[in-house]
Enzyme design. Structure first.
Site, PDB file in Angstrom:
ATOM      1  N   ASN A   9       0.868  -1.181   0.000  1.00 28.14           N
ATOM      2  CA  ASN A   9       0.000   0.000   0.000  1.00 28.14           C
ATOM      3  C   ASN A   9       0.900   1.224   0.000  1.00 28.14           C
ATOM      4  O   ASN A   9       1.553   1.522   0.997  1.00 28.14           O
ATOM      5  CB  ASN A   9      -0.889  -0.041   1.258  1.00 28.14           C
ATOM      6  CG  ASN A   9      -1.722   1.211   1.416  1.00 28.14           C
ATOM      7  OD1 ASN A   9      -1.803   2.044   0.506  1.00 28.14           O
ATOM      8  ND2 ASN A   9      -2.354   1.356   2.574  1.00 28.14           N
ATOM      9  N   TRP A  10       0.919   1.920  -1.137  1.00 26.94           N
ATOM     10  CA  TRP A  10       1.873   3.039  -1.286  1.00 26.94           C
ATOM     11  C   TRP A  10       1.403   4.307  -0.577  1.00 26.94           C
ATOM     12  O   TRP A  10       2.155   5.273  -0.482  1.00 26.94           O
ATOM     13  CB  TRP A  10       2.109   3.332  -2.761  1.00 26.94           C
ATOM     14  CG  TRP A  10       2.798   2.235  -3.515  1.00 26.94           C
ATOM     15  CD1 TRP A  10       3.180   1.010  -3.045  1.00 26.94           C
ATOM     16  CD2 TRP A  10       3.194   2.264  -4.893  1.00 26.94           C
ATOM     17  NE1 TRP A  10       3.787   0.281  -4.033  1.00 26.94           N
ATOM     18  CE2 TRP A  10       3.806   1.031  -5.190  1.00 26.94           C
ATOM     19  CE3 TRP A  10       3.087   3.217  -5.923  1.00 26.94           C
ATOM     20  CZ2 TRP A  10       4.310   0.725  -6.456  1.00 26.94           C
ATOM     21  CZ3 TRP A  10       3.583   2.923  -7.182  1.00 26.94           C
ATOM     22  CH2 TRP A  10       4.191   1.689  -7.434  1.00 26.94           C
ATOM     23  N   LYS A  11       0.160   4.354  -0.165  1.00 20.63           N
ATOM     24  CA  LYS A  11      -0.387   5.541   0.515  1.00 20.63           C
ATOM     25  C   LYS A  11      -0.101   6.805  -0.320  1.00 20.63           C
ATOM     26  O   LYS A  11      -0.251   6.762  -1.535  1.00 20.63           O
ATOM     27  CB  LYS A  11       0.163   5.632   1.946  1.00 20.63           C
ATOM     28  CG  LYS A  11      -0.056   4.325   2.732  1.00 20.63           C
ATOM     29  CD  LYS A  11       0.313   4.426   4.184  1.00 20.63           C
ATOM     30  CE  LYS A  11       0.098   3.076   4.863  1.00 20.63           C
ATOM     31  NZ  LYS A  11       0.319   3.120   6.302  1.00 20.63           N
ATOM     32  N   HIS A  94      -9.239   1.213   5.542  1.00 24.63           N
ATOM     33  CA  HIS A  94      -7.910   1.419   6.151  1.00 24.63           C
ATOM     34  C   HIS A  94      -8.037   2.384   7.333  1.00 24.63           C
ATOM     35  O   HIS A  94      -8.804   3.341   7.280  1.00 24.63           O
ATOM     36  CB  HIS A  94      -6.932   1.973   5.113  1.00 24.63           C
ATOM     37  CG  HIS A  94      -5.517   1.903   5.587  1.00 24.63           C
ATOM     38  ND1 HIS A  94      -5.004   2.818   6.456  1.00 24.63           N
ATOM     39  CD2 HIS A  94      -4.535   1.002   5.353  1.00 24.63           C
ATOM     40  CE1 HIS A  94      -3.747   2.493   6.732  1.00 24.63           C
ATOM     41  NE2 HIS A  94      -3.433   1.390   6.064  1.00 24.63           N
ATOM     42  N   GLU A  96      -6.271   4.729   8.291  1.00 24.50           N
ATOM     43  CA  GLU A  96      -6.022   6.147   7.985  1.00 24.50           C
ATOM     44  C   GLU A  96      -7.258   6.807   7.369  1.00 24.50           C
ATOM     45  O   GLU A  96      -7.475   8.002   7.552  1.00 24.50           O
ATOM     46  CB  GLU A  96      -4.783   6.265   7.069  1.00 24.50           C
ATOM     47  CG  GLU A  96      -3.512   5.972   7.851  1.00 24.50           C
ATOM     48  CD  GLU A  96      -2.377   5.381   7.038  1.00 24.50           C
ATOM     49  OE1 GLU A  96      -2.420   5.443   5.792  1.00 24.50           O
ATOM     50  OE2 GLU A  96      -1.433   4.843   7.660  1.00 24.50           O
ATOM     51  N   GLU A 166      -4.817  -4.886  10.756  1.00 21.99           N
ATOM     52  CA  GLU A 166      -3.771  -3.883  10.925  1.00 21.99           C
ATOM     53  C   GLU A 166      -3.979  -3.162  12.260  1.00 21.99           C
ATOM     54  O   GLU A 166      -4.747  -2.190  12.321  1.00 21.99           O
ATOM     55  CB  GLU A 166      -3.838  -2.852   9.795  1.00 21.99           C
ATOM     56  CG  GLU A 166      -3.566  -3.424   8.428  1.00 21.99           C
ATOM     57  CD  GLU A 166      -3.015  -2.380   7.463  1.00 21.99           C
ATOM     58  OE1 GLU A 166      -2.070  -2.711   6.750  1.00 21.99           O
ATOM     59  OE2 GLU A 166      -3.509  -1.236   7.455  1.00 21.99           O
ATOM     60  N   GLY A 172       3.308   2.164  10.757  1.00 23.94           N
ATOM     61  CA  GLY A 172       4.285   3.236  10.566  1.00 23.94           C
ATOM     62  C   GLY A 172       5.047   3.601  11.827  1.00 23.94           C
ATOM     63  O   GLY A 172       5.736   4.613  11.881  1.00 23.94           O
ATOM     64  N   SER A 212       4.125  -2.285  10.183  1.00 17.43           N
ATOM     65  CA  SER A 212       5.589  -2.388  10.307  1.00 17.43           C
ATOM     66  C   SER A 212       6.139  -3.753   9.893  1.00 17.43           C
ATOM     67  O   SER A 212       7.063  -4.266  10.520  1.00 17.43           O
ATOM     68  CB  SER A 212       6.042  -2.020  11.728  1.00 17.43           C
ATOM     69  OG  SER A 212       5.680  -0.676  12.025  1.00 17.43           O
ATOM     70  N   GLY A 233       3.175  -1.144   4.187  1.00 12.34           N
ATOM     71  CA  GLY A 233       3.221   0.281   3.853  1.00 12.34           C
ATOM     72  C   GLY A 233       4.637   0.687   3.494  1.00 12.34           C
ATOM     73  O   GLY A 233       5.123   0.439   2.390  1.00 12.34           O
ATOM     74  N   GLY A 234       5.334   1.285   4.445  1.00  9.00           N
ATOM     75  CA  GLY A 234       6.667   1.868   4.205  1.00  9.00           C
ATOM     76  C   GLY A 234       7.643   0.963   3.466  1.00  9.00           C
ATOM     77  O   GLY A 234       8.317   1.416   2.526  1.00  9.00           O
TER      78      GLY A 234
END
Ligand code: 13P
Length: 250
Positions: A9-11, A94, A96, A166, A172, A212, A233-234
């Site tokens: 997931n590149w956000k 999600h 966020e 999640e 993150g 993470s 993510g990251g």
């Protein structure tokens, strides 16, 4: 055996140049794996990424969609628009989106139904906040979220849904749930699917872990019996870190 499904997931990351460079590095390396893979770039890169993944096994996902097919919703993107681009999967619910855009379980349920109506797949996210975990409510929260998200969804439609657990406190932050803690909640989610539908549906459900995930912890997470993949993510923003996660079993 459930097939492992690893998604990136590149956000809010990914200009066209960045997207093209990353996808071009991923596709040849993933060719020979039996696992399932997806990248979810921002809307603006979907078309270019879809073009680059043609003829490869890499699926393309959107990070959200509107709950309406058309109408007065400035700034939103509809499922038919995503379908037109050849998007395979839509990530919904999600944390966020819930935290910064006020999304409720009811809205997420509406979006899931709309995506399924158009024949696309869903990655449905749930998970507790730090305060909820510290209050001993992690299981209660994911049970409630799962029930509300799946209201009115048929067992046949579950084949098009992946669940991503999640925990919000692990996203993150560099804090990963221990494989045991994550697996415990995955079992709770699987049990909820069993109660709502059937043992067969629960056994077939792919449940990803997100929060993470890194090359250093992926093997231990994927070794747990109820963890069937990862939503990353990251670490999905660079081939150097995403490829070792995708190919954890090689
Ligand atoms: P991180 O891997 O950066 O913690 O993000 C997880 C996530 O939110 C994926 O959807």
């Amino acid at each position: 055996m459930r097939q492992k499904f690893i998604a990136g997931n590149w956000k809010l990351w990914g200009t066209l140049d960045q997207a093209k460079a990353l996808v071009s590095a991923l596709t040849p390396a993933l060719k020979s794996s039996k696992n399932r893979f997806l990248v979810a770039p921002p809307y603006t890169a979907l078309s270019a990424v879809k073009e680059l993944t043609k003829g490869t096994s890499l699926l393309v996902g959107a990070q959200d969609c509107s709950n309406l097919e058309t109408g007065a919703r400035t700034g939103e993107i509809s499922v038919p628009m995503l379908k037109e681009l050849g998007v395979d999967v839509v990530i919904l619910g999600h944390s966020e989106r819930r935290q910064f855009h006020g999304e409720t379980d009811k809205l997420v349920n509406e979006k899931i139904k709309l995506v399924l109506k158009h024949g696309l797949e869903v990655i449905y996210c749930n998970g507790e906040t730090l305060a909820e975990r510290e209050a001993g409510k992690a299981a209660e929260v994911v049970i409630r979220q799962t029930k509300e998200a799946f209201a009115g969804i048929s067992e046949a439609d579950l084949k098009k849904i992946t669940i991503a657990y999640e925990p919000v406190w692990a996203i993150g932050t560099g804090k990963t749930a221990t494989p045991q803690d994550a697996n415990e909640i995955h079992q709770v989610i699987r049990q909820t699917v069993k109660e709502l539908y059937s043992k067969a549906a629960a056994d077939a459900m792919i449940i990803q872990y997100g929060g993470s995930v890194k090359p250093e912890n992926v093997k231990d997470l994927m070794a747990m019996p109820d963890i069937d993949g990862a939503l990353v993510g990251g670490a999905s923003l660079k081939a150097d870190t995403f490829l070792p996660i995708c190919l954890f079993d090689q």
